[in-house]
Design an enzyme around this catalytic site. Structure first.
Site, PDB file in Angstrom:
ATOM      1  N   SER A 201       0.837  -1.204   0.000  1.00 14.73           N
ATOM      2  CA  SER A 201       0.000   0.000   0.000  1.00 14.73           C
ATOM      3  C   SER A 201       0.870   1.251   0.000  1.00 14.73           C
ATOM      4  CB  SER A 201      -0.913   0.007   1.230  1.00 14.73           C
ATOM      5  OG  SER A 201      -1.564   1.261   1.294  1.00 14.73           O
TER       6      SER A 201
ATOM      7  N   HIS B 273      -1.218  -1.091  -4.256  1.00 13.38           N
ATOM      8  CA  HIS B 273      -2.498  -0.730  -3.637  1.00 13.38           C
ATOM      9  C   HIS B 273      -2.511   0.779  -3.379  1.00 13.38           C
ATOM     10  CE1 HIS B 273      -6.133  -1.804  -1.354  1.00 13.38           C
ATOM     11  NE2 HIS B 273      -5.768  -0.885  -0.469  1.00 13.38           N
TER      12      HIS B 273
ATOM     13  N   ASP C 116      -4.759   3.873  -1.878  1.00 10.90           N
ATOM     14  CA  ASP C 116      -5.883   4.205  -0.992  1.00 10.90           C
ATOM     15  C   ASP C 116      -6.347   5.636  -1.176  1.00 10.90           C
ATOM     16  OD1 ASP C 116      -6.247   1.805   0.610  1.00 10.90           O
ATOM     17  OD2 ASP C 116      -4.251   2.223   1.419  1.00 10.90           O
TER      18      ASP C 116
ATOM     19  N   MET D 176      -8.936   8.453   0.088  1.00 12.95           N
ATOM     20  CA  MET D 176      -9.821   8.774   1.223  1.00 12.95           C
ATOM     21  C   MET D 176     -10.330  10.200   1.089  1.00 12.95           C
ATOM     22  SD  MET D 176      -7.398   7.303   4.229  1.00 12.95           S
ATOM     23  CE  MET D 176      -6.750   5.626   4.172  1.00 12.95           C
TER      24      MET D 176
ATOM     25  N   HIS E 126      -8.325   1.559  -4.194  1.00  8.95           N
ATOM     26  CA  HIS E 126      -9.323   1.312  -3.147  1.00  8.95           C
ATOM     27  C   HIS E 126      -9.960   2.648  -2.768  1.00  8.95           C
ATOM     28  CE1 HIS E 126      -9.863   0.055   1.399  1.00  8.95           C
ATOM     29  NE2 HIS E 126     -11.023   0.232   0.780  1.00  8.95           N
TER      30      HIS E 126
ATOM     31  N   MET F  53     -12.146   4.889  -0.681  1.00 12.97           N
ATOM     32  CA  MET F  53     -12.860   5.088   0.585  1.00 12.97           C
ATOM     33  C   MET F  53     -13.520   6.450   0.507  1.00 12.97           C
ATOM     34  SD  MET F  53      -9.905   3.414   2.926  1.00 12.97           S
ATOM     35  CE  MET F  53      -8.758   3.507   1.557  1.00 12.97           C
TER      36      MET F  53
ATOM     37  N   MET G  24     -11.889  -5.618   4.785  1.00  8.75           N
ATOM     38  CA  MET G  24     -11.127  -4.743   5.685  1.00  8.75           C
ATOM     39  C   MET G  24     -10.860  -5.469   7.004  1.00  8.75           C
ATOM     40  SD  MET G  24     -10.534  -2.144   3.885  1.00  8.75           S
ATOM     41  CE  MET G  24      -9.519  -1.427   5.184  1.00  8.75           C
TER      42      MET G  24
ATOM     43  N   ASP H 272      -7.075  -6.388   3.790  1.00  7.74           N
ATOM     44  CA  ASP H 272      -6.507  -5.043   3.833  1.00  7.74           C
ATOM     45  C   ASP H 272      -6.513  -4.473   5.252  1.00  7.74           C
ATOM     46  OD1 ASP H 272      -5.544  -2.568   3.195  1.00  7.74           O
ATOM     47  OD2 ASP H 272      -7.327  -1.904   2.090  1.00  7.74           O
TER      48      ASP H 272
HETATM   49  C1  DX5 Z   1      -6.671   1.463   5.451  1.00  2.00           C
HETATM   50  C2  DX5 Z   1      -6.181   1.244   4.054  1.00  2.00           C
HETATM   51  C3  DX5 Z   1      -5.125   0.203   3.957  1.00  2.00           C
HETATM   52  C4  DX5 Z   1      -3.822   0.605   4.601  1.00  2.00           C
HETATM   53  C5  DX5 Z   1      -3.086  -0.633   5.017  1.00  2.00           C
HETATM   54  O1  DX5 Z   1      -7.708   2.371   5.448  1.00  2.00           O
HETATM   55  O2  DX5 Z   1      -7.265   0.826   3.227  1.00  2.00           O
HETATM   56  O3  DX5 Z   1      -4.895  -0.170   2.608  1.00  2.00           O
HETATM   57  O4  DX5 Z   1      -3.003   1.369   3.747  1.00  2.00           O
HETATM   58  O5  DX5 Z   1      -1.976  -0.263   5.749  1.00  2.00           O
HETATM   59  P1  DX5 Z   1      -1.344  -1.193   6.876  1.00  2.00           P
HETATM   60  O6  DX5 Z   1      -0.847  -2.414   6.196  1.00  2.00           O
HETATM   61  O7  DX5 Z   1      -0.256  -0.340   7.437  1.00  2.00           O
HETATM   62  O8  DX5 Z   1      -2.427  -1.504   7.877  1.00  2.00           O
HETATM   63 ZN    ZN Z   2      -6.774  -0.094   1.213  1.00  3.98          ZN
END
Ligand code: DX5
Ligand code: ZN
Length: 216
Positions: A7, A32, A34, A36, A65, A67, A136, A174
């Site tokens: 990620s 990956h 993320d 947000m 991903h 969010m 998750m 994840d």
């Molecule tokens: C959390 C994200 C994850 C995060 C994982 O909201 O969706 O993808 O980056 O990071 P680690 O492996 O550090 O928990």
């Molecule tokens: Zn993620």
């Protein structure tokens, strides 16, 4: 062999190219990414310009991903900036079936993410239409959180549901993934492991990726 998706949220944002090169040169399969929005989750990460910049250097597929609320507003834009796999949250999508069809029509693989409190049974009607379920194993919003132990049971339950619905969707885990829980997750039916902090805070990130990749 599992699919490993480091990620980028845990990378050094001031040196993104260095960390993307590191992933390119590692045994990782996907990157990956993320996204947000500060509404669906209590944190804001980055958006289109940053994904476009990542894509310029990435030699592996971008596993994006989302969010964000109402993800259907931006499907085309995410395709344009380079998403190969696009995952939306079940909890954020009122017309999930339509959104999944649109993602696929745009030429991307389609994923659905579920929060820790969301029952896998809610995926029953959509399972056969999707390529990925992002389970998750922390509450989304931040990297570096503690893995939720109930994920093992949920993974096994999801694997059974995918079988009965004849779905070929892969199970992605994840949040908080590391070498203490990865083997048990794979045994329960997981096929894709996302790892942020475990990879990027390691003294030798490539070695960590290789060790995750070598698990059965
Ligand atoms: C959390 C994200 C994850 C995060 C994982 O909201 O969706 O993808 O980056 O990071 P680690 O492996 O550090 O928990
Ligand atoms: Zn993620």
């Amino acid at each position: 062999m599992p699919i490993i998706a480091p990620s980028i949220l845990a990378a050094d944002f001031a040196n993104l190219q260095t960390d993307i090169t590191l992933i390119n040169e590692s045994a990782a399969d996907w990157i990956h990414v993320d996204v947000m929005d500060g509404v669906f989750v209590p944190n804001i990460s980055f958006g289109m310009p940053v994904i476009k910049a990542i894509k310029k250097h990435a030699k592996k597929p971008l596993d994006v991903h989302l969010m964000i609320v109402q993800p259907e507003r931006y499907l085309e834009e995410f395709k344009e900036v380079g998403a190969d796999i696009l995952t939306v949250h079940l909890e954020a999508s009122t017309h999930l079936h339509r959104t999944i069809q649109q993602i696929k029509a745009l030429g991307m693989k389609a994923g659905v993410a579920i929060n820790p409190h969301t029952s896998v049974s809610l995926l029953k009607e959509i399972a056969a239409d999707i390529d990925l379920v992002c389970m998750m194993s922390v509450n989304p919003g931040f990297g570096g959180q503690k893995f939720i132990e109930n994920t093992y049971a949920k993974t096994a339950e999801l694997a059974a549901l995918l079988k009965t619905t004849k779905s070929s969707a892969k199970i992605e885990i994840d949040g908080g993934v590391n070498l203490d829980n990865a083997a048990k997750l794979l045994a329960a039916g997981a096929e894709v492991l996302v790892a942020g902090n475990f990879v990027f805070t390691a003294a030798n990130p490539k070695d960590v990726v290789q060790r995750l990749k070598s698990l059965n």
